[in-house]
Scaffold this active site. Structure first.
Site, PDB file in Angstrom:
ATOM      1  N   GLU A 212       0.827  -1.213   0.000  1.00  0.00           N
ATOM      2  CA  GLU A 212       0.000   0.000   0.000  1.00  0.00           C
ATOM      3  C   GLU A 212       0.860   1.261   0.000  1.00  0.00           C
ATOM      4  OE1 GLU A 212      -3.110  -0.095  -0.638  1.00  0.00           O
ATOM      5  OE2 GLU A 212      -3.208  -2.275  -0.489  1.00  0.00           O
TER       6      GLU A 212
ATOM      7  N   HIS B 245     -13.403  -6.933  -5.054  1.00  0.00           N
ATOM      8  CA  HIS B 245     -13.154  -6.180  -6.282  1.00  0.00           C
ATOM      9  C   HIS B 245     -14.305  -6.294  -7.273  1.00  0.00           C
ATOM     10  CE1 HIS B 245      -9.325  -6.962  -4.348  1.00  0.00           C
ATOM     11  NE2 HIS B 245      -8.851  -5.890  -4.946  1.00  0.00           N
TER      12      HIS B 245
END
EC number: 3.4.15.1
Length: 630
Positions: free
Chosen positions: A376, A505
């Site tokens: 991230e 997702h």
């Protein structure tokens, strides 16, 4: 696998993808006027992005109906402004400008995506997507041992049982509970999503939403390249799959795991079977060479969530790259709050104002989150490096690049050399058996992911292109998972079930082949950076790709910064060539990285007489649909 500002990607993807600035030498009045126009419009676009991401972040970190409605209102208002801008550009001659940069900005700002829909359809689409997201974020299941306790969440409760239980009945229970709660109720919302994205795609001049997604790779041949790359990697995966199936059979017996066929996903330690390394203790090639328990060492040294992020920040600073701004520490949500629902799926956010970048995730102290933190932070560093670009260019030129950046840093961070440098292990150089163990552990995430990442969007492409009838949406999904990856549900599934939305997702409308591409690109990036750092040389047993650590290399940092700072201002093949010397996605670096393990697997499977491959799954109706082989 966090994506860049994943929650609002539907709106952003329509404007956000290609980036960069090459002004050229022309100073004609029309060019100067166009530059001024785009300068003003990019500032307005930046403000809209700031507003959108702020509303999306508020919703993701406090999942309430009020925040969901507030987010949708912002999206809808800005969609109309985006539509007006696109219409203005289309009515001009900017797309035919003599200046390459003006042409590029005009082309990308005229891509409307969902904003092409009328206001009612746009709101309906956003409601369908956000309803799926809300269901995913708030779904809970009942405990296997206490059926009256129905408060278990995916993270950490269900994942903890999938990782640690070795009871097939318990594992199948949690798998079915999650899919029944997070997937099946969302079929109507998914159907509405498919209908409206198909309509939006046609309004944008595309045959399907699949074609709309593919065009962001700026290469008409890219889909074929993905298919060819998958075929190149399949022999390695088949060896790994066969070995794991053999070891599962040894542990569970033939009634649970037959010698041939598909592996039940519930046995693999991950809800979707996209990573198998939680079961490493069952598969380790050389168990007499135990893995260092990094989690135990972290606990011994008093690691905290803050410490994990500080280590990631220090890594980038050691390369001469940007430090995390103070606002990151003040405004990010790095652990699960006790007082509200949040979307725990890790994601990085760029707010398009004053270096305001944040991460949202429910971090815990272990080796998995140690990796995720660096992944991230790779997104965050990308945001910081290209923030000087105009808003239209603040993104990656290839969707796979953004996901690859954090992973390439993690390849160094998880190396024995680096773990020794930060005091988590004592020996920074592995003997041959320990090296095979380490490569095997990495393959259980890096190689195992590839058929999953490939199947998720091959499935959605088939749905979007109407190649899969709605009456076959669920069985078609499992047929693809079986055909491409040799895995299957632990229980029989029919069209009364609907399992795709059990994956974040899919709920969030995130194009997923970017993750497949990222798993290839990251090794190309890694090889280039290791060369720059003097940490890799071909045929040198002391300078191998799998034990390269670029920490502290200013040369590698300069190269990476130059690559990232271009954003989406130029075609991805141009910036890739400047960075790596290559112009295509190429799995050669990945295969080189894992070559010792591949050779070991072939020899070991041959010695053990392990059967390879798998046939059709018997966990769906036999009359589902035809095969999908590429």
């Amino acid at each position: 696998m966090g994506a860049c500002n994943i929650t609002v990607l539907l709106l952003v993807i329509m404007l956000w993808l290609p980036h960069g600035l090459s002004m050229g030498n022309s100073c004609s009045a029309s060019v100067l006027e166009a530059r001024r126009f785009f300068e003003l419009e990019n500032e307005q676009l930046r403000r809209r992005f700031h507003e959108e991401f702020l509303s999306g972040y508020n919703y993701n970190t406090n999942v309430t109906e009020a925040n969901r409605q507030a987010m949708i209102e912002v999206y809808a208002r800005n969609a109309e402004l985006n539509k007006r801008l696109a219409q203005q550009i289309k009515s001009s001659d900017y797309v035919q400008s003599e200046d390459a940069d003006i042409r590029r900005q005009a082309e990308h700002l005229s891509k409307l995506g969902a904003s092409a829909l009328n206001a009612d359809d746009y709101l309906a689409l956003q409601n369908a997507i956000s309803s799926m997201q809300t269901n995913y974020a708030t779904a809970t299941v009942c405990s296997y041992t206490n059926r009256s306790d129905c408060s278990l969440t995916l993270e950490p409760h269900i994942q903890e049982r999938l990782s640690h239980s070795r009871d097939p009945a318990e594992l199948a229970w949690y798998w079915r509970e999650w899919h029944d709660k997070s997937g099946t109720p969302m079929r109507q919302n998914f159907a509405e999503y498919v209908r409206l994205t198909r309509k939006a795609s046609q309004l944008n001049g595309h045959r399907s939403y699949a074609d709309y997604w593919v065009q962001f790779y700026e290469d008409p041949d890219f889909e074929r390249q993905l298919d060819a790359t998958f075929k190149q990697l399949l022999p390695f995966y088949r060896q790994l799959h066969g070995y794991v199936r053999f070891r599962l059979r040894q542990h569970y017996g033939p009634d649970v795991m037959p010698a041939e066929g598909n592996i039940p996903i519930s046995l693999l330690g991950n809800m979707w079977g996209q990573s198998w390394n939680e079961l490493l203790d069952l598969f380790t090639p050389y168990p007499e060479k135990p893995f260092v328990d990094v989690k135990a060492e972290m606990e011994k040294q008093g690691y905290t969530v803050q410490k994990l992020f500080e280590l990631g920040d220090q890594f980038f600073q050691s390369l001469g790259m940007r430090a995390l701004p103070p606002s990151f520490w003040n405004l990010s949500v790095l652990t699960r709050p006790d007082d509200r629902h949040v979307v725990c799926h890790a994601s990085a956010w760029d707010f398009y104002q004053d270096s305001d970048v944040r991460i949202k995730m429910c971090t815990e102290v272990d080796s998995h989150y140690f990796y995720v933190v660096h992944h991230e932070l790779g997104h965050i560093q990308y945001y910081l490096q290209y923030e000087q670009q105009p808003a239209v260019y603040r993104g990656a030129p290839n969707p796979g690049f953004h996901e690859a950046v954090g992973d390439v840093i993690a390849l160094s961070v998880m190396s024995a050399k680096h773990l020794k440098a930060i005091g988590l292990i004592e020996n920074g150089r592995l003997d041959e058996k320990s090296r095979i163990n380490q490569l095997f552990k990495q393959a259980l995430s890096k190689i195992v992911f590839l058929p999953f990442g490939y199947a998720v969007d091959k499935y959605r492409y088939a749905v979007f292109r109407n190649e899969l009838d709605e009456s076959q949406w669920n069985c078609g999904f499992w047929q693809m998972r079986s055909e491409f990856g040799g895995v299957e549900p632990p229980v029989f599934r029919t069209e009364k079930d609907f399992d795709p939305p059990a994956k974040y997702h899919i709920d969030a409308d995130v194009e997923y082949l970017r993750y497949f591409a990222a798993h290839i690109f990251q090794f190309q990036f890694h090889k280039a950076l290791c060369r720059k750092a003097g940490q890799y040389a071909p045929n040198n047993s002391r300078l191998t790709l799998d034990n390269c650590d670029i920490f502290g290399s200013k040369a590698a940092g300069r190269s990476l910064s130059q690559f990232l700072s271009k954003g989406n201002s130029r075609h991805w093949k141009e910036v890739l060539e400047e960075f790596t010397g290559e112009t295509e996605m190429d799995p050669a670096a990945l295969l080189e990285y894992f070559e010792p393990l591949y050779q070991w697997l072939k020899q070991e499977n041959s010695r053990l007489g392990v059967p390879l491959g798998w046939g059709p799954t018997d966990k769906i109706p036999s009359d589902c649909c035809g095969t999908f082989s590429t």
